[in-house]
Write a protein that holds these residues in place. Structure first.
Motif, mmCIF file in Angstrom:
data_model
loop_
_atom_site.group_PDB
_atom_site.id
_atom_site.type_symbol
_atom_site.label_atom_id
_atom_site.label_comp_id
_atom_site.label_asym_id
_atom_site.label_seq_id
_atom_site.Cartn_x
_atom_site.Cartn_y
_atom_site.Cartn_z
ATOM 1 N N VAL A 197 22.007 25.257 3.850
ATOM 2 C CA VAL A 197 21.257 25.269 2.587
ATOM 3 C C VAL A 197 20.752 26.674 2.290
ATOM 4 N N LEU A 198 20.253 27.365 3.297
ATOM 5 C CA LEU A 198 19.800 28.736 3.102
ATOM 6 C C LEU A 198 20.955 29.622 2.646
ATOM 7 N N GLY A 199 22.113 29.457 3.239
ATOM 8 C CA GLY A 199 23.282 30.229 2.829
ATOM 9 C C GLY A 199 23.669 29.951 1.386
ATOM 10 N N VAL A 200 23.609 28.688 0.977
ATOM 11 C CA VAL A 200 23.905 28.334 -0.418
ATOM 12 C C VAL A 200 22.901 28.995 -1.352
ATOM 13 N N MET A 201 21.632 28.926 -0.988
ATOM 14 C CA MET A 201 20.604 29.547 -1.845
ATOM 15 C C MET A 201 20.790 31.061 -1.928
ATOM 16 N N LEU A 202 21.053 31.702 -0.810
ATOM 17 C CA LEU A 202 21.229 33.152 -0.827
ATOM 18 C C LEU A 202 22.491 33.533 -1.605
ATOM 19 N N VAL A 241 18.813 39.759 -0.008
ATOM 20 C CA VAL A 241 18.317 40.475 1.176
ATOM 21 C C VAL A 241 16.803 40.287 1.288
ATOM 22 N N PHE A 242 16.097 40.439 0.176
ATOM 23 C CA PHE A 242 14.644 40.265 0.180
ATOM 24 C C PHE A 242 14.270 38.820 0.530
ATOM 25 N N ALA A 243 15.000 37.842 -0.044
ATOM 26 C CA ALA A 243 14.723 36.438 0.257
ATOM 27 C C ALA A 243 14.956 36.144 1.739
ATOM 28 N N HIS A 244 15.996 36.719 2.312
ATOM 29 C CA HIS A 244 16.277 36.527 3.740
ATOM 30 C C HIS A 244 15.170 37.156 4.584
ATOM 31 N N PHE A 245 14.693 38.323 4.178
ATOM 32 C CA PHE A 245 13.585 38.971 4.881
ATOM 33 C C PHE A 245 12.336 38.087 4.856
ATOM 34 N N ALA A 263 10.523 36.487 8.011
ATOM 35 C CA ALA A 263 9.118 36.852 8.235
ATOM 36 C C ALA A 263 8.246 35.604 8.352
ATOM 37 N N MET A 264 8.516 34.613 7.515
ATOM 38 C CA MET A 264 7.741 33.373 7.602
ATOM 39 C C MET A 264 7.953 32.702 8.952
ATOM 40 N N GLY A 265 9.182 32.720 9.444
ATOM 41 C CA GLY A 265 9.463 32.136 10.753
ATOM 42 C C GLY A 265 8.725 32.848 11.866
ATOM 43 N N VAL A 266 8.708 34.164 11.813
ATOM 44 C CA VAL A 266 8.001 34.952 12.832
ATOM 45 C C VAL A 266 6.501 34.680 12.764
ATOM 46 N N ILE A 277 16.298 19.283 1.175
ATOM 47 C CA ILE A 277 17.097 19.135 -0.038
ATOM 48 C C ILE A 277 16.219 19.225 -1.277
ATOM 49 N N VAL A 278 15.098 18.526 -1.276
ATOM 50 C CA VAL A 278 14.195 18.546 -2.431
ATOM 51 C C VAL A 278 13.677 19.955 -2.682
ATOM 52 N N LEU A 279 13.233 20.651 -1.650
ATOM 53 C CA LEU A 279 12.722 22.010 -1.822
ATOM 54 C C LEU A 279 13.810 22.958 -2.316
ATOM 55 N N THR A 280 15.025 22.788 -1.828
ATOM 56 C CA THR A 280 16.136 23.631 -2.275
ATOM 57 C C THR A 280 16.425 23.400 -3.751
ATOM 58 N N VAL A 281 16.504 22.143 -4.159
ATOM 59 C CA VAL A 281 16.771 21.826 -5.567
ATOM 60 C C VAL A 281 15.655 22.368 -6.450
ATOM 61 N N LEU A 282 14.408 22.225 -6.030
ATOM 62 C CA LEU A 282 13.294 22.753 -6.818
ATOM 63 C C LEU A 282 13.365 24.273 -6.952
ATOM 64 N N CYS A 283 13.702 24.961 -5.876
ATOM 65 C CA CYS A 283 13.835 26.422 -5.930
ATOM 66 C C CYS A 283 14.967 26.833 -6.867
ATOM 67 N N LEU A 284 16.099 26.147 -6.784
ATOM 68 C CA LEU A 284 17.224 26.478 -7.657
ATOM 69 C C LEU A 284 16.900 26.185 -9.118
ATOM 70 N N LEU A 285 16.195 25.086 -9.394
ATOM 71 C CA LEU A 285 15.774 24.796 -10.770
ATOM 72 C C LEU A 285 14.812 25.852 -11.289
ATOM 73 N N LEU A 286 13.907 26.292 -10.453
ATOM 74 C CA LEU A 286 12.976 27.345 -10.856
ATOM 75 C C LEU A 286 13.721 28.634 -11.177
ATOM 76 N N LEU A 287 14.666 29.011 -10.342
ATOM 77 C CA LEU A 287 15.457 30.207 -10.611
ATOM 78 C C LEU A 287 16.269 30.071 -11.894
ATOM 79 N N TRP A 288 16.834 28.891 -12.138
ATOM 80 C CA TRP A 288 17.591 28.645 -13.359
ATOM 81 C C TRP A 288 16.693 28.786 -14.580
ATOM 82 N N LYS A 289 15.475 28.232 -14.493
ATOM 83 C CA LYS A 289 14.523 28.316 -15.613
ATOM 84 C C LYS A 289 14.134 29.768 -15.882
#
Length: 89
Positions: A7-12, A26-30, A34-37, A66-78
Motif C-alpha cells: 500500500v505504501l508503494g502504491v501511494m508513493l 521522497v519526502f513522504a517516505h522520509f 521518521a514516524m516509525g523511528v 485500506i481506509v487510511l490509504t483511500v482517505l489519503c488518496l482522496l485528499l490528494l485528488w481533491k
C-alpha cells in the motif's frame, strides 16, 4: 507486513505520477520512516504502548490500512482538482 508495504508503494507511486516530481514521494517516505523511528523510540521509553510500532503489520489492521490509504488518496485528488480549478480561472 507485505500488504502495508505494498500500500505504501502504491501511494508513493501515485504521488510520483500526480506530482510529476520524485521529491514529494521522497519526502513522504522520509516522514513515514521518521514516524516509525519516533514511535519505536517512544515505545522503548514507555510513552506509548509496546504494540504500536507493529501497527499495520498484522492481518487485523488491514481494513484500517485500506481506509487510511483511500482517505489519503482522496485528499490528494481533491487538492489536485482544486489546484487545477484555481489555475483555470
Amino acid at each position: 507486513g507485505l500488504f502495508p508495504r505494498w500500500v505504501l508503494g502504491v501511494m508513493l507511486g501515485y504521488l510520483l505520477v500526480w506530482s510529476k516530481s520524485i521529491w514529494l514521494p521522497v519526502f513522504a517516505h522520509f516522514v513515514y520512516n521518521a514516524m516509525g523511528v519516533i514511535v519505536t523510540y517512544l515505545a522503548h521509553k514507555g510513552q506509548v504502548p509496546e504494540e504500536l510500532p507493529e501497527f499495520g503489520s498484522h492481518v487485523e489492521t488491514i481494513p484500517i490500512t485500506i481506509v487510511l490509504t483511500v482517505l489519503c488518496l482522496l485528499l490528494l485528488w481533491k487538492i489536485k482538482r482544486e489546484a487545477q480549478l484555481s489555475t483555470e480561472v
